[in-house]
Design a protein around this motif. Sequence first.
Motif, mmCIF file in Angstrom:
data_model
loop_
_atom_site.group_PDB
_atom_site.id
_atom_site.type_symbol
_atom_site.label_atom_id
_atom_site.label_comp_id
_atom_site.label_asym_id
_atom_site.label_seq_id
_atom_site.Cartn_x
_atom_site.Cartn_y
_atom_site.Cartn_z
ATOM 1 N N ALA A 506 0.818 -1.221 0.000
ATOM 2 C CA ALA A 506 0.000 0.000 0.000
ATOM 3 C C ALA A 506 0.845 1.262 0.000
ATOM 4 C CB ALA A 506 -0.924 -0.007 1.220
ATOM 5 N N ALA A 507 2.155 1.150 -0.055
ATOM 6 C CA ALA A 507 3.005 2.338 0.017
ATOM 7 C C ALA A 507 2.782 3.222 -1.213
ATOM 8 C CB ALA A 507 4.474 1.918 0.105
ATOM 9 N N GLU A 508 2.741 4.554 -0.994
ATOM 10 C CA GLU A 508 2.570 5.513 -2.071
ATOM 11 C C GLU A 508 3.922 5.817 -2.708
ATOM 12 O OE1 GLU A 508 -0.137 6.659 -3.310
ATOM 13 O OE2 GLU A 508 -1.555 5.789 -1.855
ATOM 14 N N ALA A 509 3.952 5.943 -4.021
ATOM 15 C CA ALA A 509 5.195 6.196 -4.747
ATOM 16 C C ALA A 509 5.361 7.688 -5.004
ATOM 17 C CB ALA A 509 5.208 5.438 -6.067
ATOM 18 N N GLU A 510 6.599 8.117 -5.055
ATOM 19 C CA GLU A 510 6.950 9.491 -5.395
ATOM 20 C C GLU A 510 8.307 9.479 -6.075
ATOM 21 O OE1 GLU A 510 8.743 11.825 -1.959
ATOM 22 O OE2 GLU A 510 7.339 10.470 -0.909
ATOM 23 N N THR A 511 8.652 10.573 -6.695
ATOM 24 C CA THR A 511 9.959 10.698 -7.350
ATOM 25 C C THR A 511 10.911 11.406 -6.395
ATOM 26 O OG1 THR A 511 8.896 10.798 -9.516
ATOM 27 C CG2 THR A 511 11.157 11.577 -9.376
ATOM 28 N N PHE A 512 12.040 10.782 -6.121
ATOM 29 C CA PHE A 512 12.978 11.325 -5.129
ATOM 30 C C PHE A 512 14.400 11.039 -5.572
ATOM 31 C CE2 PHE A 512 12.178 6.968 -4.059
ATOM 32 C CZ PHE A 512 13.387 6.479 -3.610
ATOM 33 N N ASP A 513 15.354 11.675 -4.856
ATOM 34 C CA ASP A 513 16.781 11.473 -5.113
ATOM 35 C C ASP A 513 17.283 10.360 -4.207
ATOM 36 O OD1 ASP A 513 19.410 11.587 -5.695
ATOM 37 O OD2 ASP A 513 19.760 13.631 -4.968
ATOM 38 N N LEU A 514 17.574 9.221 -4.789
ATOM 39 C CA LEU A 514 18.024 8.066 -4.017
ATOM 40 C C LEU A 514 19.371 8.345 -3.345
ATOM 41 C CD1 LEU A 514 17.577 5.127 -3.180
ATOM 42 C CD2 LEU A 514 18.609 4.417 -5.344
ATOM 43 N N ARG A 515 20.199 9.160 -3.967
ATOM 44 C CA ARG A 515 21.504 9.462 -3.370
ATOM 45 C C ARG A 515 21.344 10.145 -1.999
ATOM 46 N NH1 ARG A 515 25.433 13.969 -5.875
ATOM 47 N NH2 ARG A 515 23.636 15.166 -5.162
ATOM 48 N N GLU A 516 20.380 11.064 -1.874
ATOM 49 C CA GLU A 516 20.154 11.743 -0.605
ATOM 50 C C GLU A 516 19.661 10.775 0.466
ATOM 51 O OE1 GLU A 516 20.942 14.730 0.199
ATOM 52 O OE2 GLU A 516 21.721 15.207 -1.791
ATOM 53 N N VAL A 517 18.789 9.821 0.068
ATOM 54 C CA VAL A 517 18.279 8.843 1.029
ATOM 55 C C VAL A 517 19.417 7.973 1.555
ATOM 56 C CG1 VAL A 517 16.751 6.858 1.315
ATOM 57 C CG2 VAL A 517 15.979 8.845 0.003
ATOM 58 N N VAL A 518 20.272 7.503 0.657
ATOM 59 C CA VAL A 518 21.391 6.653 1.083
ATOM 60 C C VAL A 518 22.360 7.441 1.959
ATOM 61 C CG1 VAL A 518 23.334 5.283 0.246
ATOM 62 C CG2 VAL A 518 21.151 5.208 -0.947
#
Length: 666
Positions: A506-518
């Motif tokens: 059920a998680a909602e998707a969005e566009t994000f910067d994976l580098r910042e998350v890591v």
Amino acid sequence: MTLRRKLLLVALCTLVLPLVGLLYVRQMETLLRRGQAQALAASAHALARSLVVVGAALPKSSGWYVQRPVDAITVDGYGDDWGPMTPWAQPLGDRGRLMLAHDDAWLYLFASIRDTTRTRRDADAPDAMRADHVLLTLARGQRLCTYLIASAAPGGFSAPALNDCRDDGFPDHINGQWQDDGSGYRIELRLPRSLGVNGLGLSVHDADAATADLTEPVRPLLSYSRSLSAELAQLAPDGVQARVLGTRAWLLATAGSLRTHEDPQRRPGWLAYTIYRLLIAAPFDAAQPWTQDAPRLDTPQVREALAGKEAISWTLGEQRGSVILSVTVPVRDANGVLRGALQLDQASLAVPLLANRALFALLLASLGVLLAAGLVLFGFATRLSVRLGRLRDAAERAQARDGRHSGAFPSHDDTDELGDLARSFERLTQAVAGYTDYLRTLASKLSHELNTPLAIVKSSLDNLEHAGLPEHARPYLQRARDGVTRMGSLVRAMSEASRMERAIEAAEAETFDLREVVHGCAEGYRALAAPRRIELELPALPVTLHGAPELIAQALDKLFGNAVSFTPEDGWIRLGLHVEGDEAVLELANQGPPLPAAMQDRLFDSLVSVREDRGHEGATHLGLGLYVVRLIVERHQGRAEARNLDDGSGVVFTLRLRGMPRERLA
């Protein structure tokens, strides 16, 4: 390949039908050509026999051809007036050439002799016969007269007769002009037509040559015959140009013309003519337009006819869409002796050479029908593709995010095979939805049902402990407590896994910067990993991903917790991110013991662990962390991998992510 392209390919296969029609039309055009050629050849043979039967004035042997001058001829020995007739000059062996012409009053002669060394004498000199000279023999019937042509200098000459020809009506002398240069000399003279000369012979003597004299025997004079042309015009069929040729291809008579009698308004257009030339007509022979006005027709067809064989050729006419059929046949007398050749030329429009114009229209109609059939098939394929697309979309929408069945299938009421397929899909999804609901609630039902028996067993064990058991029974009591604790952990883990699966789905998707998350996760791990070292490898540019950043962080938390538990305190943990094609690749490596070879393919399954049967503070490890990681990665259309480092110093976990699928607008 899509269904529309496949049906379009099938439609293109039907183009073999116009191809077959085209081959039929070409065969019909070939047959028409053959029939027209046979008919014209039959006319040519009949006309050739008729010329012999009516006694037409055909030459009995080859002779000198006398042309009709284009311009008036001035006898000066230079030959400028003979320029238009030069291409048809007649050879004098290998020493020169001869041209003859006539008008209403005079017969003209021009001879060019190659001779680089000169011995000059006048004709009245005693030794004139030992100098360079030409003997000209004139014939009138059986009577002959020979004249000596010689000159000591350029200019006029008077050639005396070598025998007394006055009784035969020949003059004592004939006058002319002699001109020479470094390559040889030229002789030009004229004779009155009233002499009635009908034959001519030449003998050339070179005083300095070691070879014998060049002697051309007396040959008859041939020319275009108006009387023969009149006879030919009476015998030739209408709409045909007929030409009679001598044994050396000289034109003796002609009749008729090549003009077509078809209405110019019916002449084929450029498109019909182009299609005829490129697709239908057989190859044409090379056109030779100069043969219309030439006094000699030295063509391959004429040479073949003079060799005794019939020759047929097709050439393109000057008018657009017209072709010319030429048939050349030998002409033999009653004794079979070759007397010349007869050529018949017939012009007609190109398109009528087809079976008829209806065949051409049929070809266009067949192409139109096939085009319409292709459009119908393409339209049918488009409609079928749209229906299949709706069925696919309904199949994707039929499974809701929480696993429950939703929506209905299109084409439900259609009676064709696609409607049957839609109804079968609907029954299948309903059955799958029932099993999914059962499996989805199985964990919660088991945990609910097992909680009460576990509570009873636990309270019973507590009562046994307070009741005072003998010392030898206490180890059994402790084992029973450990088993109850483990069963309770299993029940809680099943409930937690069920909730986690629903949360991930059920998680909602969005566009994000994976580098910042890591980067953020790595900074948070440094304090938890101390004194272990954390190494971070990130790309210089942002890595854009469409997905759930909180799930990615949760997967990294699971991997980090797993790595910390296996890494020694003085070891290292390395976290990296890079891009390969359309995939974002996360790698977490840690120093520690390697993975067993048998467990590398099962490591991400549920309730699988390679740890010892205890965790922190003696808690049991159930092996759900890497299973959750696999679910998160699969939700992002990727895959999870685990392997040992090449040097055997530790383990590396690799997550390959493509991103969550984008939701379609309803």
